[in-house]
Design an enzyme around this catalytic site. Structure first.
Site, PDB file in Angstrom:
ATOM      1  N   LYS A  79      44.501  44.265  40.603  1.00 41.88           N
ATOM      2  CA  LYS A  79      43.865  43.996  41.906  1.00 41.88           C
ATOM      3  C   LYS A  79      43.745  45.293  42.704  1.00 41.88           C
ATOM      4  O   LYS A  79      42.728  45.547  43.353  1.00 41.88           O
ATOM      5  CB  LYS A  79      44.664  42.925  42.661  1.00 41.88           C
ATOM      6  CG  LYS A  79      44.456  41.543  42.053  1.00 41.88           C
ATOM      7  CD  LYS A  79      45.437  40.491  42.510  1.00 41.88           C
ATOM      8  CE  LYS A  79      45.226  39.221  41.663  1.00 41.88           C
ATOM      9  NZ  LYS A  79      46.189  38.158  41.919  1.00 41.88           N
TER      10      LYS A  79
ATOM     11  N   GLN B 252      51.246  37.294  45.558  1.00 38.62           N
ATOM     12  CA  GLN B 252      51.170  36.998  44.124  1.00 38.62           C
ATOM     13  C   GLN B 252      52.139  35.868  43.760  1.00 38.62           C
ATOM     14  O   GLN B 252      53.323  35.943  44.046  1.00 38.62           O
ATOM     15  CB  GLN B 252      51.496  38.275  43.324  1.00 38.62           C
ATOM     16  CG  GLN B 252      51.281  38.144  41.834  1.00 38.62           C
ATOM     17  CD  GLN B 252      49.815  37.905  41.464  1.00 38.62           C
ATOM     18  OE1 GLN B 252      48.923  38.588  41.951  1.00 38.62           O
ATOM     19  NE2 GLN B 252      49.568  36.929  40.612  1.00 38.62           N
TER      20      GLN B 252
ATOM     21  N   ASP C 179      42.689  34.059  48.715  1.00 40.40           N
ATOM     22  CA  ASP C 179      42.882  33.216  47.531  1.00 40.40           C
ATOM     23  C   ASP C 179      42.322  31.806  47.770  1.00 40.40           C
ATOM     24  O   ASP C 179      42.185  31.028  46.834  1.00 40.40           O
ATOM     25  CB  ASP C 179      44.388  33.079  47.227  1.00 40.40           C
ATOM     26  CG  ASP C 179      44.862  34.056  46.157  1.00 40.40           C
ATOM     27  OD1 ASP C 179      44.027  34.482  45.340  1.00 40.40           O
ATOM     28  OD2 ASP C 179      46.066  34.371  46.143  1.00 40.40           O
TER      29      ASP C 179
END
Ligand code: NDP
Length: 284
Positions: free
Chosen positions: A52, A96, A119
């Site tokens: 990322k 994460q 997200d």
């Protein structure tokens, strides 16, 4: 023989578009910024976070990494999220997953500002997806839709089957297909007649997490097969949820693993971060 839908190719195009828009934003004095939080030292999470960060550098975003020790408390993590929610230079926040067991994932997801929730896991964003009025889409299902569009496949009126009902893949995937007027069936571990249901699908999305689960007898002649799975086979080789070698000759379109849905997920994260930067600057 099926036409291969290349996630490598499509993700490169998405990233190129994001890079161009990022340059335009920078010319207006806005530098899109993504904060990535990682707690503990899970090796797979470390790989994802590194990828990322690399993707951010590639499209011209600022990225900040917050690597916290495994013993971080819930209060410490929530306090960091609160700081990032208030930080103007940060437009997207990603924590994460999975988190160490002692941390409450749901509370962490809820703490991220919906405007910075790149997200699209926050209940407010999930609700927005349900009613079709959203800023962000969850990255993996959005990536699958991007592949479908790129291949010129019309979902409308098609029989679509999604195997898997997770909050991050299966459920939103089904919703996105429904928004495009697919007739959608969601299958899961309690589904009866799974084989027959799958074999009737014009568009079959596999998000099961089981290597080579979808076999040729589960696929209709000429079906579009999208493989979300990332697994290791018995020889430790990367493979999807679809038994590619047997299914490919029967499908009309298919995504490979690796190089299919996988690269799309990060590309869509970049797209969401760009959108977050625009939203927070009144440009969208
Ligand atoms: P989950 O484990 O959360 O969900 C798996 C789903 O598959 C569940 O709904 C489960 O049903 C269903 N399932 C399991 N076994 C069967 C079975 N025998 N028959 C029918 N359904 C079954 O996984 P995720 O959704 O998070 O991920 C799915 C796959 O996608 C994994 O391989 C993961 O690695 C990959 N993935 C890939 C990404 C990418 O970027 N390409 C991103 C995210 C995930 P039930 O609900 O009943 O238990």
């Amino acid at each position: 023989m099926a036409i291969l839908i290349s996630g490598k190719e499509v993700s490169a195009k998405v990233r190129a578009d994001v890079r161009k828009e990022c340059e335009e934003l920078k010319a207006k004095g806005i530098a899109p910024g993504l904060a990535v939080i990682i707690v503990g030292d899970d090796p797979a999470s470390r790989v994802y976070v590194n990828n990322k960060k690399k993707a951010c550098a590639d499209v011209g975003f600022v990225s900040e990494e917050y690597a916290l020790p495994a013993e971080t408390t819930q209060e410490e993590l929530l306090s960091l999220i609160d700081t990032l929610n208030k930080k103007d230079e940060i437009h997207g926040i990603l924590c994460q997953l999975p988190l160490p067991k002692h941390l409450d994932e749901k509370a962490v997801i809820n703490a991220i500002s919906p405007l910075k929730d790149v997200d699209a896991f926050h209940p407010s964003n999930v609700g927005r997806i349900m009613i079709g009025d959203y800023h962000f889409l969850p990255c993996t299902p959005a990536g699958v839709m991007e592949l479908i569009h790129y291949a010129g496949i019309d979902v409308s009126g098609k029989s679509c089957v999604v195997i898997g009902r997770s909050n991050i893949v299966g459920k939103p995937m089904a919703m996105l297909l429904l928004h495009e007027n697919g007739t959608v069936t969601i299958c899961h571990s309690r589904t009866k007649n799974l084989k027959e249901i799958c074999a009737a699908a014009d568009i079959l999305v596999a998000a099961v997490g089981r290597p080579k689960f979808v076999t040729v007898d589960m696929v209709k002649d000429g079906a579009v097969v999208l493989d979300v799975g990332i697994n290791r086979d018995e020889n430790g080789k990367l493979c999807g949820d679809v038994d590619f070698d047997s299914v490919e000759p029967k499908a009309s379109y298919i995504t490979p693993v690796p190089g299919g849905v996988g690269p799309m997920t990060i590309a869509m994260l970049m797209k969401n971060t760009l959108m977050a930067a625009k939203l927070q600057n009144g440009l969208s």
